[in-house]
Design a protein around this motif. Structure first.
Motif, PDB file in Angstrom:
ATOM      1  N   ALA A 203      79.117  25.739  15.870  1.00  0.00           N
ATOM      2  CA  ALA A 203      79.184  26.899  16.772  1.00  0.00           C
ATOM      3  C   ALA A 203      80.302  27.845  16.367  1.00  0.00           C
ATOM      4  O   ALA A 203      80.141  29.078  16.400  1.00  0.00           O
ATOM      5  N   LEU A 204      81.446  27.283  15.963  1.00  0.00           N
ATOM      6  CA  LEU A 204      82.564  28.121  15.531  1.00  0.00           C
ATOM      7  C   LEU A 204      82.205  28.924  14.276  1.00  0.00           C
ATOM      8  O   LEU A 204      82.600  30.088  14.146  1.00  0.00           O
ATOM      9  N   CYS A 205      81.477  28.302  13.359  1.00  0.00           N
ATOM     10  CA  CYS A 205      81.069  29.021  12.142  1.00  0.00           C
ATOM     11  C   CYS A 205      80.208  30.234  12.490  1.00  0.00           C
ATOM     12  O   CYS A 205      80.381  31.321  11.919  1.00  0.00           O
ATOM     13  N   VAL A 206      79.293  30.060  13.440  1.00  0.00           N
ATOM     14  CA  VAL A 206      78.444  31.178  13.871  1.00  0.00           C
ATOM     15  C   VAL A 206      79.289  32.256  14.541  1.00  0.00           C
ATOM     16  O   VAL A 206      79.117  33.460  14.283  1.00  0.00           O
ATOM     17  N   VAL A 207      80.217  31.842  15.399  1.00  0.00           N
ATOM     18  CA  VAL A 207      81.080  32.802  16.089  1.00  0.00           C
ATOM     19  C   VAL A 207      81.939  33.576  15.096  1.00  0.00           C
ATOM     20  O   VAL A 207      82.076  34.810  15.191  1.00  0.00           O
ATOM     21  N   PHE A 208      82.525  32.878  14.125  1.00  0.00           N
ATOM     22  CA  PHE A 208      83.353  33.551  13.124  1.00  0.00           C
ATOM     23  C   PHE A 208      82.530  34.564  12.336  1.00  0.00           C
ATOM     24  O   PHE A 208      82.994  35.674  12.037  1.00  0.00           O
ATOM     25  N   ALA A 209      81.311  34.187  11.961  1.00  0.00           N
ATOM     26  CA  ALA A 209      80.460  35.091  11.183  1.00  0.00           C
ATOM     27  C   ALA A 209      80.122  36.346  11.977  1.00  0.00           C
ATOM     28  O   ALA A 209      80.161  37.465  11.455  1.00  0.00           O
ATOM     29  N   MET A 210      79.802  36.172  13.271  1.00  0.00           N
ATOM     30  CA  MET A 210      79.403  37.320  14.084  1.00  0.00           C
ATOM     31  C   MET A 210      80.594  38.218  14.422  1.00  0.00           C
ATOM     32  O   MET A 210      80.496  39.443  14.377  1.00  0.00           O
ATOM     33  N   THR A 211      81.722  37.623  14.763  1.00  0.00           N
ATOM     34  CA  THR A 211      82.884  38.438  15.155  1.00  0.00           C
ATOM     35  C   THR A 211      83.561  39.106  13.965  1.00  0.00           C
ATOM     36  O   THR A 211      84.337  40.050  14.154  1.00  0.00           O
ATOM     37  N   SER A 212      83.277  38.655  12.768  1.00  0.00           N
ATOM     38  CA  SER A 212      83.874  39.288  11.584  1.00  0.00           C
ATOM     39  C   SER A 212      83.057  40.472  11.086  1.00  0.00           C
ATOM     40  O   SER A 212      83.495  41.196  10.187  1.00  0.00           O
ATOM     41  N   GLN A 242      85.319  53.317  11.969  1.00  0.00           N
ATOM     42  CA  GLN A 242      83.873  53.436  12.045  1.00  0.00           C
ATOM     43  C   GLN A 242      83.158  52.721  10.908  1.00  0.00           C
ATOM     44  O   GLN A 242      81.931  52.776  10.826  1.00  0.00           O
ATOM     45  N   ALA A 243      83.898  52.061  10.024  1.00  0.00           N
ATOM     46  CA  ALA A 243      83.262  51.415   8.874  1.00  0.00           C
ATOM     47  C   ALA A 243      84.118  50.242   8.424  1.00  0.00           C
ATOM     48  O   ALA A 243      85.260  50.061   8.866  1.00  0.00           O
ATOM     49  N   GLN A 244      83.551  49.453   7.523  1.00  0.00           N
ATOM     50  CA  GLN A 244      84.281  48.321   6.967  1.00  0.00           C
ATOM     51  C   GLN A 244      83.677  47.957   5.619  1.00  0.00           C
ATOM     52  O   GLN A 244      82.553  48.358   5.291  1.00  0.00           O
ATOM     53  N   PHE A 245      84.431  47.223   4.826  1.00  0.00           N
ATOM     54  CA  PHE A 245      83.942  46.669   3.572  1.00  0.00           C
ATOM     55  C   PHE A 245      83.534  45.216   3.802  1.00  0.00           C
ATOM     56  O   PHE A 245      83.981  44.574   4.756  1.00  0.00           O
ATOM     57  N   VAL A 246      82.716  44.691   2.886  1.00  0.00           N
ATOM     58  CA  VAL A 246      82.314  43.286   2.990  1.00  0.00           C
ATOM     59  C   VAL A 246      83.537  42.381   2.851  1.00  0.00           C
ATOM     60  O   VAL A 246      83.680  41.387   3.566  1.00  0.00           O
ATOM     61  N   ALA A 247      84.433  42.732   1.914  1.00  0.00           N
ATOM     62  CA  ALA A 247      85.648  41.936   1.730  1.00  0.00           C
ATOM     63  C   ALA A 247      86.481  41.921   3.007  1.00  0.00           C
ATOM     64  O   ALA A 247      87.113  40.901   3.329  1.00  0.00           O
ATOM     65  N   GLU A 248      86.471  43.020   3.737  1.00  0.00           N
ATOM     66  CA  GLU A 248      87.230  43.097   4.985  1.00  0.00           C
ATOM     67  C   GLU A 248      86.708  42.099   6.012  1.00  0.00           C
ATOM     68  O   GLU A 248      87.494  41.440   6.708  1.00  0.00           O
ATOM     69  N   SER A 249      85.384  41.964   6.101  1.00  0.00           N
ATOM     70  CA  SER A 249      84.820  41.005   7.050  1.00  0.00           C
ATOM     71  C   SER A 249      85.175  39.578   6.657  1.00  0.00           C
ATOM     72  O   SER A 249      85.389  38.723   7.525  1.00  0.00           O
ATOM     73  N   HIS A 250      85.258  39.309   5.360  1.00  0.00           N
ATOM     74  CA  HIS A 250      85.672  37.975   4.916  1.00  0.00           C
ATOM     75  C   HIS A 250      87.131  37.703   5.297  1.00  0.00           C
ATOM     76  O   HIS A 250      87.476  36.584   5.714  1.00  0.00           O
ATOM     77  N   ILE A 251      87.969  38.717   5.148  1.00  0.00           N
ATOM     78  CA  ILE A 251      89.382  38.562   5.521  1.00  0.00           C
ATOM     79  C   ILE A 251      89.520  38.298   7.018  1.00  0.00           C
ATOM     80  O   ILE A 251      90.267  37.410   7.448  1.00  0.00           O
ATOM     81  N   ILE A 252      88.779  39.053   7.835  1.00  0.00           N
ATOM     82  CA  ILE A 252      88.836  38.878   9.281  1.00  0.00           C
ATOM     83  C   ILE A 252      88.334  37.480   9.671  1.00  0.00           C
ATOM     84  O   ILE A 252      88.888  36.828  10.564  1.00  0.00           O
TER      85      ILE A 252
END
Length: 314
Positions: A203-212, A242-252
């Motif tokens: 469940a945490l993995c899903v939450v991390f993926a969605m919130t990032s 208003q935007a983000q990079f893919v690397a940014e979502s991985h960092i978050i």
């Protein structure tokens, strides 16, 4: 004074326009995206007469440029161009072209362009307006988003056709096979299914993926990062809210995971009944994780939302 050359000007312009359109149609029949250097760009895109729109992708695809975003954007651009080229609505109203920095550096200088990739629309008449430059940083470079932008600028509607991609189906089949095989091997002992820790981790993995922001990445198709072609500096955090990079979502994602781990350790230190010294160490480690990584997360938030910290005006 009467200009006697006027009657002969229109047929000459018409002949010149017919030659340009014929040449562009010939190139399009060979390749959906026409490669252009400086001379071709000035003749077919900038110079009149023109009764057609030209979409230009300014990019840097040579390996020494190390522009991974350019390659990703080029793949989407090729999908869109092929969808237009092989559609029943294909005509000489719109042409897809590309200008590589190493083949047309003078074009980049002429347009004062200092970043790649960039998409621009050159209308049949007049100069490009601000809206004729595609907002890649905010919208992403997915073929569907480009097609929507083209429809707004040219009234040419392109239905995007993507080549079949069976990677998702294969991955799902492998996952089902793996789960099925595991259940079969453990058919006499299925207590692990009721393991609360395992379900909590999933469940945490899903939450991390969605919130990032992984779903936003899937919908908008942003670049992994942005490399400035002038100084080679790579940006992993987008400067806009208003935007983000893919690397940014991985960092978050990693920051959220580290903060969560710190909270788990703090809870463990408070509720366990073990050695006091060990609990104190766990508490300090958990507190350090929360403070350090939450501060890092807050600094990223501050860099994207320039009005932070907020204040109330009464």
């Amino acid at each position: 004074m009467l200009n006697l050359n006027v009657p002969h000007a229109c047929p000459q312009l018409q002949n010149l326009l017919a030659e340009k359109v014929e040449q562009l149609m010939e190139w399009s029949s060979r390749r959906s995206v026409i490669r252009m250097n400086g001379d071709k760009f000035r003749r077919f895109v900038k110079a009149p007469p023109r009764n057609y729109s030209v979409l230009v992708m300014f990019t840097a695809l040579q390996p020494q440029r190390q522009c991974s975003v350019c390659r990703q954007a080029n793949e989407e651009y090729q999908v869109l161009a092929n969808s237009w080229r092989y559609s029943s609505a294909f005509s000489n109203k719109l042409f897809f072209t590309i200008v590589d920095y190493d083949e047309g550096a003078d074009v980049f200088q002429q347009l004062n362009m200092n970043s790649a990739p960039t998409f621009m629309h050159f209308p049949p008449k007049g100069k490009p307006k601000r809206a004729d430059t595609f907002d890649l940083q905010r919208i992403g470079f997915a073929a569907e988003q480009l097609a929507k932008w083209i429809a707004d600028r040219t009234d040419v509607h392109i239905r995007v056709f993507r080549p079949p991609n069976y990677s998702g189906t294969i991955a799902l089949a492998l996952l089902v096979s793996l789960v099925g095989g595991l259940l079969y091997l453990r058919r006499n002992n299925l207590e692990f299914i009721y393991n609360k820790t395992g379900w909590a981790m999933a469940a945490l993995c899903v939450v991390f993926a969605m919130t990032s922001g992984q779903m936003w990445n899937h919908i908008r198709g942003p670049p992994y990062a942005h490399k400035n072609p002038q100084n080679g500096q790579v940006s992993y955090i987008h400067g806009s809210s208003q935007a983000q990079f893919v690397a940014e979502s991985h960092i978050i994602l990693l920051l959220n995971a580290a903060i969560t781990m710190g909270m788990v350790l703090l809870n463990e230190a408070a509720t366990s009944k073990g050695d006091v010294g060990k609990r104190r160490i766990i508490c300090l480690v958990g507190l350090g994780l929360v403070v350090f990584f939450f501060s890092f997360l807050l600094s990223i938030f501050r860099s994207k939302y320039h009005g932070y910290p907020y204040s109330f005006i009464i």
